[in-house]
Scaffold this motif. Structure first.
Motif, PDB file in Angstrom:
ATOM      1  N   VAL A  15      56.307  34.977  41.494  1.00 45.63           N
ATOM      2  CA  VAL A  15      56.199  35.218  42.930  1.00 45.63           C
ATOM      3  C   VAL A  15      57.098  34.227  43.660  1.00 45.63           C
ATOM      4  N   LYS A  16      57.457  34.545  44.896  1.00 49.76           N
ATOM      5  CA  LYS A  16      58.295  33.623  45.683  1.00 49.76           C
ATOM      6  C   LYS A  16      57.590  32.300  45.926  1.00 49.76           C
ATOM      7  N   SER A  17      56.313  32.395  46.324  1.00 45.32           N
ATOM      8  CA  SER A  17      55.551  31.214  46.707  1.00 45.32           C
ATOM      9  C   SER A  17      54.076  31.443  46.394  1.00 45.32           C
ATOM     10  N   LEU A  18      53.474  30.504  45.687  1.00 44.67           N
ATOM     11  CA  LEU A  18      52.042  30.607  45.428  1.00 44.67           C
ATOM     12  C   LEU A  18      51.243  30.536  46.720  1.00 44.67           C
ATOM     13  N   ASP A  19      51.709  29.712  47.664  1.00 42.36           N
ATOM     14  CA  ASP A  19      50.992  29.581  48.929  1.00 42.36           C
ATOM     15  C   ASP A  19      50.959  30.896  49.708  1.00 42.36           C
ATOM     16  N   GLU A  20      51.961  31.729  49.535  1.00 45.26           N
ATOM     17  CA  GLU A  20      51.997  33.037  50.185  1.00 45.26           C
ATOM     18  C   GLU A  20      51.278  34.084  49.333  1.00 45.26           C
ATOM     19  N   ALA A  21      51.474  34.038  48.039  1.00 43.48           N
ATOM     20  CA  ALA A  21      50.944  35.078  47.150  1.00 43.48           C
ATOM     21  C   ALA A  21      49.440  34.964  46.920  1.00 43.48           C
ATOM     22  N   LEU A  22      48.933  33.766  46.721  1.00 43.58           N
ATOM     23  CA  LEU A  22      47.519  33.625  46.372  1.00 43.58           C
ATOM     24  C   LEU A  22      46.577  34.226  47.412  1.00 43.58           C
ATOM     25  N   PRO A  23      46.741  33.925  48.702  1.00 44.43           N
ATOM     26  CA  PRO A  23      45.828  34.549  49.663  1.00 44.43           C
ATOM     27  C   PRO A  23      45.900  36.080  49.634  1.00 44.43           C
ATOM     28  N   TRP A  24      47.093  36.633  49.445  1.00 49.00           N
ATOM     29  CA  TRP A  24      47.237  38.089  49.405  1.00 49.00           C
ATOM     30  C   TRP A  24      46.501  38.660  48.200  1.00 49.00           C
ATOM     31  N   TYR A  25      46.708  38.093  47.023  1.00 51.19           N
ATOM     32  CA  TYR A  25      46.036  38.592  45.822  1.00 51.19           C
ATOM     33  C   TYR A  25      44.516  38.418  45.919  1.00 51.19           C
ATOM     34  N   GLN A  26      44.067  37.353  46.583  1.00 50.15           N
ATOM     35  CA  GLN A  26      42.636  37.126  46.722  1.00 50.15           C
ATOM     36  C   GLN A  26      42.022  38.020  47.806  1.00 50.15           C
ATOM     37  N   GLU A  27      42.632  38.058  48.985  1.00 45.55           N
ATOM     38  CA  GLU A  27      42.050  38.784  50.112  1.00 45.55           C
ATOM     39  C   GLU A  27      42.297  40.285  50.045  1.00 45.55           C
ATOM     40  N   VAL A  28      43.489  40.692  49.658  1.00 43.74           N
ATOM     41  CA  VAL A  28      43.819  42.120  49.641  1.00 43.74           C
ATOM     42  C   VAL A  28      43.339  42.791  48.359  1.00 43.74           C
ATOM     43  N   LEU A  29      43.605  42.159  47.207  1.00 40.27           N
ATOM     44  CA  LEU A  29      43.230  42.781  45.944  1.00 40.27           C
ATOM     45  C   LEU A  29      41.869  42.311  45.428  1.00 40.27           C
ATOM     46  N   GLY A  30      41.332  41.247  46.015  1.00 41.40           N
ATOM     47  CA  GLY A  30      39.996  40.792  45.644  1.00 41.40           C
ATOM     48  C   GLY A  30      39.914  40.004  44.353  1.00 41.40           C
ATOM     49  N   PHE A  31      41.021  39.455  43.884  1.00 44.48           N
ATOM     50  CA  PHE A  31      41.008  38.667  42.655  1.00 44.48           C
ATOM     51  C   PHE A  31      40.526  37.258  42.953  1.00 44.48           C
ATOM     52  N   GLU A  32      39.737  36.712  42.048  1.00 49.96           N
ATOM     53  CA  GLU A  32      39.211  35.359  42.194  1.00 49.96           C
ATOM     54  C   GLU A  32      40.142  34.369  41.502  1.00 49.96           C
ATOM     55  N   LEU A  33      40.385  33.244  42.176  1.00 52.54           N
ATOM     56  CA  LEU A  33      41.222  32.196  41.588  1.00 52.54           C
ATOM     57  C   LEU A  33      40.472  31.545  40.435  1.00 52.54           C
ATOM     58  N   ALA A  41      49.223  29.633  38.768  1.00 57.49           N
ATOM     59  CA  ALA A  41      47.830  29.880  39.154  1.00 57.49           C
ATOM     60  C   ALA A  41      47.357  31.138  38.438  1.00 57.49           C
ATOM     61  N   ALA A  42      46.147  31.090  37.905  1.00 59.49           N
ATOM     62  CA  ALA A  42      45.585  32.243  37.205  1.00 59.49           C
ATOM     63  C   ALA A  42      44.482  32.871  38.044  1.00 59.49           C
ATOM     64  N   LEU A  43      44.497  34.201  38.068  1.00 64.93           N
ATOM     65  CA  LEU A  43      43.497  34.967  38.800  1.00 64.93           C
ATOM     66  C   LEU A  43      42.680  35.791  37.821  1.00 64.93           C
ATOM     67  N   ASN A  44      41.395  35.906  38.066  1.00 63.19           N
ATOM     68  CA  ASN A  44      40.531  36.732  37.221  1.00 63.19           C
ATOM     69  C   ASN A  44      40.738  38.202  37.549  1.00 63.19           C
ATOM     70  N   VAL A  45      41.110  38.966  36.532  1.00 66.30           N
ATOM     71  CA  VAL A  45      41.263  40.411  36.654  1.00 66.30           C
ATOM     72  C   VAL A  45      40.624  41.013  35.400  1.00 66.30           C
ATOM     73  N   ALA A  46      39.329  41.245  35.452  1.00 67.24           N
ATOM     74  CA  ALA A  46      38.592  41.768  34.299  1.00 67.24           C
ATOM     75  C   ALA A  46      38.824  40.875  33.078  1.00 67.24           C
TER      76      ALA A  46
END
Length: 117
Positions: A15-33, A41-46
């Motif tokens: 990703v370009k920036s973790l600071d930009e990507a993490l909130p999007w993946y968490q808030e929009v896609l619902g993935f937990e950090l 950074a790793a996100l839980n996806v099943a």
């Protein structure tokens, strides 16, 4: 012959920036950090985490040129509605016979795909 590997441990996506990507993946896609350390950074996806990583300073980000993985959902039409409600521009659902897919892009320009059967 028995399998050598037990599972895929993680899938990496630049990703370009973790600071930009993490909130999007968490808030929009619902993935937990799961964890964040430096440029990763790793996100839980099943069962298989999604590990986002940003390039070193001065190195360009290149969106993923092809689909290396896809997500799965039971109801692709419901997912389409949810993504659109959350401001994600989706491509039309494609019907491949027994499998349907929908693609969209993350803030870094990476094409993400979801399948349903």
């Amino acid at each position: 012959m028995s399998q050598l590997f037990e599972r895929i441990d993680t899938v990496f996506l630049q990703v370009k920036s973790l600071d930009e990507a993490l909130p999007w993946y968490q808030e929009v896609l619902g993935f937990e950090l799961r964890w964040r350390h430096g440029s990763h950074a790793a996100l839980n996806v099943a069962e298989t985490p999604l590990t986002l990583w940003e390039p070193e300073p001065g190195q360009p980000h290149t969106p993923h040129p092809y689909l290396a993985f896809n997500f799965y959902v039971k109801d692709i039409r419901a997912l389409e509605s949810i993504l659109q409600e959350r401001g994600v521009e989706t491509e039309p659902i494609r019907d491949h016979g027994d499998v349907k897919t929908i693609d969209f892009f993350d803030p870094s320009g990476n094409r993400l795909s979801v399948c349903s059967w």
